[in-house]
Design an enzyme around this catalytic site. Structure first.
Site, PDB file in Angstrom:
ATOM      1  N   LYS A  59      11.588   0.207   5.749  1.00 52.82           N
ATOM      2  CA  LYS A  59      10.936   1.473   5.431  1.00 52.82           C
ATOM      3  C   LYS A  59      11.949   2.607   5.324  1.00 52.82           C
ATOM      4  O   LYS A  59      11.759   3.543   4.529  1.00 52.82           O
ATOM      5  CB  LYS A  59       9.867   1.812   6.480  1.00 52.82           C
ATOM      6  CG  LYS A  59       8.805   0.746   6.666  1.00 52.82           C
ATOM      7  CD  LYS A  59       8.225   0.246   5.358  1.00 52.82           C
ATOM      8  CE  LYS A  59       7.403  -1.011   5.523  1.00 52.82           C
ATOM      9  NZ  LYS A  59       8.181  -2.238   5.723  1.00 52.82           N
ATOM     10  N   GLY A 190       9.618 -14.930  -4.904  1.00 57.84           N
ATOM     11  CA  GLY A 190       8.447 -14.479  -4.168  1.00 57.84           C
ATOM     12  C   GLY A 190       8.079 -13.050  -4.515  1.00 57.84           C
ATOM     13  O   GLY A 190       8.898 -12.135  -4.355  1.00 57.84           O
ATOM     14  N   ALA A 191       6.850 -12.852  -5.004  1.00 58.19           N
ATOM     15  CA  ALA A 191       6.358 -11.512  -5.340  1.00 58.19           C
ATOM     16  C   ALA A 191       5.222 -11.127  -4.406  1.00 58.19           C
ATOM     17  O   ALA A 191       4.213 -10.564  -4.830  1.00 58.19           O
ATOM     18  CB  ALA A 191       5.906 -11.450  -6.798  1.00 58.19           C
ATOM     19  N   LEU A 196       8.060  -7.543  -3.027  1.00 56.94           N
ATOM     20  CA  LEU A 196       7.766  -6.291  -3.720  1.00 56.94           C
ATOM     21  C   LEU A 196       8.458  -5.102  -3.066  1.00 56.94           C
ATOM     22  O   LEU A 196       8.962  -4.208  -3.758  1.00 56.94           O
ATOM     23  CB  LEU A 196       6.258  -6.066  -3.755  1.00 56.94           C
ATOM     24  CG  LEU A 196       5.469  -6.995  -4.682  1.00 56.94           C
ATOM     25  CD1 LEU A 196       3.982  -6.880  -4.410  1.00 56.94           C
ATOM     26  CD2 LEU A 196       5.770  -6.686  -6.145  1.00 56.94           C
ATOM     27  N   GLU A 213       7.465 -15.586  -9.044  1.00 53.63           N
ATOM     28  CA  GLU A 213       6.342 -15.931  -8.188  1.00 53.63           C
ATOM     29  C   GLU A 213       5.737 -17.256  -8.630  1.00 53.63           C
ATOM     30  O   GLU A 213       5.314 -17.405  -9.776  1.00 53.63           O
ATOM     31  CB  GLU A 213       5.291 -14.828  -8.232  1.00 53.63           C
ATOM     32  CG  GLU A 213       3.996 -15.141  -7.511  1.00 53.63           C
ATOM     33  CD  GLU A 213       4.213 -15.539  -6.058  1.00 53.63           C
ATOM     34  OE1 GLU A 213       3.773 -16.646  -5.697  1.00 53.63           O
ATOM     35  OE2 GLU A 213       4.835 -14.757  -5.311  1.00 53.63           O
ATOM     36  N   GLY A 280       8.014 -15.839   2.614  1.00 53.89           N
ATOM     37  CA  GLY A 280       7.222 -15.868   3.841  1.00 53.89           C
ATOM     38  C   GLY A 280       8.061 -16.049   5.085  1.00 53.89           C
ATOM     39  O   GLY A 280       9.302 -16.010   5.040  1.00 53.89           O
ATOM     40  N   ARG A 281       7.389 -16.298   6.207  1.00 50.86           N
ATOM     41  CA  ARG A 281       8.052 -16.407   7.493  1.00 50.86           C
ATOM     42  C   ARG A 281       7.484 -17.570   8.290  1.00 50.86           C
ATOM     43  O   ARG A 281       6.346 -18.009   8.056  1.00 50.86           O
ATOM     44  CB  ARG A 281       7.905 -15.105   8.290  1.00 50.86           C
ATOM     45  CG  ARG A 281       8.484 -13.891   7.575  1.00 50.86           C
ATOM     46  CD  ARG A 281       8.404 -12.639   8.439  1.00 50.86           C
ATOM     47  NE  ARG A 281       9.241 -12.729   9.630  1.00 50.86           N
ATOM     48  CZ  ARG A 281      10.540 -12.466   9.659  1.00 50.86           C
ATOM     49  NH1 ARG A 281      11.165 -12.087   8.563  1.00 50.86           N
ATOM     50  NH2 ARG A 281      11.214 -12.568  10.789  1.00 50.86           N
ATOM     51  N   LEU A 328       1.655  -9.598  11.329  1.00 48.72           N
ATOM     52  CA  LEU A 328       1.753  -8.147  11.243  1.00 48.72           C
ATOM     53  C   LEU A 328       2.060  -7.580  12.622  1.00 48.72           C
ATOM     54  O   LEU A 328       1.465  -8.007  13.621  1.00 48.72           O
ATOM     55  CB  LEU A 328       0.446  -7.547  10.721  1.00 48.72           C
ATOM     56  CG  LEU A 328       0.045  -7.967   9.302  1.00 48.72           C
ATOM     57  CD1 LEU A 328      -1.373  -7.504   8.986  1.00 48.72           C
ATOM     58  CD2 LEU A 328       1.023  -7.408   8.280  1.00 48.72           C
ATOM     59  N   HIS A 453      -9.487  20.364   1.790  1.00 45.32           N
ATOM     60  CA  HIS A 453      -9.133  20.495   0.375  1.00 45.32           C
ATOM     61  C   HIS A 453      -7.975  21.461   0.228  1.00 45.32           C
ATOM     62  O   HIS A 453      -7.981  22.533   0.834  1.00 45.32           O
ATOM     63  CB  HIS A 453     -10.329  20.998  -0.432  1.00 45.32           C
ATOM     64  CG  HIS A 453      -9.971  21.304  -1.863  1.00 45.32           C
ATOM     65  ND1 HIS A 453      -9.840  20.304  -2.810  1.00 45.32           N
ATOM     66  CD2 HIS A 453      -9.698  22.477  -2.485  1.00 45.32           C
ATOM     67  CE1 HIS A 453      -9.518  20.856  -3.969  1.00 45.32           C
ATOM     68  NE2 HIS A 453      -9.429  22.173  -3.800  1.00 45.32           N
TER      69      HIS A 453
END
Length: 479
Positions: A59, A190-191, A196, A213, A280-281, A328, A453
């Site tokens: 990130k 891998g996509a 990504l 992919e 993947g993992r 996750l 808003h």
């Protein structure tokens, strides 16, 4: 005095393990956390893959690359003109590592403040109540005992035989975060989520990126309509994504990689500067337990657990990437809290259908709950509400008006079932749907909520209004 050395021993200091340890000390349990991770300088480092080589460093680079790409490509439209910008990748990598270090040291501070004993080294389950602990730099393990043991070993990148990782030209996701120069041509096997995100980083930094992919469907885990929208956006950003492409062979040749793959057009061969394997993992269970411990695993080497993360052994629990369910960090953390609170006598549970997923591209892709296709397959009556970001004032003002919000609710009860977002800051907006789901709320609850808003979150409000044909900022016929 207890007959055990500790009330709880946690093996693994990633998001699942360290959160479990912290919650345990809050509840008065004498707790030790065994963790073997070492940073690039070989020093002990808490946080597991997420903080050291996954969520946080990726990130950090995604954020840096997004700023760079906007400055290069978008800011002129805002009237901000900059000539001759350059990328200092070494500084970007140094910043990434500084963020990682601050967070991992923060966990160590929390351990110290809350009384978690941090045991730096390797932990091995010997059986119920028994753990072998080998400190870094030692060979002989020490046996420790605890009334309860939580296994939180995490996971590691998967590999494929046709693309053997060498750590320099063919790398896994860990290595892809540490390039010292931007490759001119980059291929990614891998996509999915990892592919990504890594592809976005290096494409923004200037690489030509091809994602291969094997599946014929793009992001089959997500809602099909939103996935099609995302594919179109990613393609417009310069990511070349080839579906149904299977790698036959990838080998290092000179200062690059030759990749042979099969797609709908037949056999292809291309040369790249680097290749990332992002398929993947797998759980870190190979050296987690002794052969005579009695711990049961499935055929994929995941630890067998029940709905509350109990293993087949008394007093032994397992959480995070090493058990069923999505890999996750937030899922593992909540499992850690659930287990510890149950150890302390509580009845905490997790609703596994309410775990959000996020892909941190730009726009971000986030979802929770079943897709529209899944609801059709199971015969659940539903209604759909959607709102495009192109009609959202805040998104237009910030120059980022791609994507939409899609909400699904039960056709008879109006209870919210799912949310699928491809929007700026979708990782933040999905929380509104998460709260509604957790409270068993309805689409009408969201529609009757007052939103600030201008804000991106108004798109969630309008999608809820659209569920009943009342969207105020969509030019649609009356229902």
């Amino acid at each position: 005095m207890s007959e055990y050395d500790y009330d709880l021993i946690v093996i693994g200091g990633g998001p699942a393990g360290y959160v479990a340890a912290l919650r345990a000390t809050q509840l008065g349990l004498r707790t030790a956390c065994i963790d073997r991770w070492r940073d690039p300088d070989r020093g002990p480092s808490l946080g597991g893959t997420c903080l050291n080589a996954g969520c946080i460093p990726s990130k950090a680079l995604l954020e840096t690359s997004h700023h760079y790409a906007r400055l290069r490509d978008d800011f002129a439209g805002h009237g901000i003109l900059v000539n001759g910008i350059t990328l200092d990748l070494a500084q970007a990598q140094a910043r990434k590592q500084a963020v990682v270090k601050r967070l991992t040291q923060g966990i160590a501070t929390l351990f110290s403040a809350q009384g978690v004993e941090w045991l730096k080294g390797h932990g091995l389950l010997l059986g119920p109540r028994r753990v072998g602990y080998t400190p870094h730099g030692r060979r002989n393990p020490k046996e420790l005992s605890a009334e309860h043991i939580i296994l939180a070993p995490g996971s590691h990148p998967s590999t494929i035989e046709t693309a053997p990782v060498d750590g320099e030209y063919i790398v896994d996701s860990d290595g892809a975060l540490n390039f010292t120069e931007v490759p001119k041509r980059l291929a990614i096997v891998g996509a999915g989520v990892i592919g990504l995100e890594l592809g976005s980083v290096w494409r923004r930094f200037g690489a030509e990126v091809l994602l291969l992919e094997a599946q014929n469907t793009f992001l089959p885990i997500a809602d099909a309509g939103i996935a099609r929208m995302a594919l179109k956006s990613y393609t417009a950003q310069g990511l070349r994504i080839r579906l149904g492409a299977r790698v036959k062979e990838a080998r290092v040749s000179g200062h690059g990689v030759k990749v042979q793959y099969l797609d709908a057009d037949g056999e292809q061969q291309e040369r790249f500067d680097r290749l990332i394997v992002a398929v993947g993992r797998r759980p870190n269970t190979s050296d987690l337990y002794s052969d005579d411990s009695g711990l049961q695993l499935d055929e994929r080497r995941f630890i067998g657990v029940d709905a509350h993360c109990r293993t087949n052994l008394p007093g032994v629990w397992a959480i995070g990437d090493a058990v069923r369910g999505p890999m996750l960090a937030h899922k593992g953390s909540e499992e850690g809290v659930m287990v510890v609170e149950r150890i302390a006598g509580g009845q905490t549970t997790i609703v596994y259908d309410h775990i959000p997923s996020v892909i941190y591209t730009q726009p971000e892709f986030a979802w929770v709950g079943p897709s529209e296709e899944q609801l059709k397959q199971t015969g659940v009556p539903y209604r759909c509400g959607r709102f495009p970001m192109a009609a959202n004032g805040r998104a237009l003002a910030q120059g980022d008006a791609v994507g939409e919000v899609k909400l699904l609710a039960h056709a008879e009860t109006d209870r919210l079932l799912a949310a699928h977002l491809f929007t700026p800051d979708a990782s933040e907006l999905i929380a509104q749907a998460m709260i509604t789901l957790s409270l068993e709320g309805s689409a009408e609850d969201l529609a009757r909520t007052l939103f600030a808003h201008p804000s991106l979150s108004e798109a969630v409000h309008e999608a809820a209004l659209d569920m009943a044909g009342r969207a105020l900022h969509l030019a649609k016929p009356k229902r």
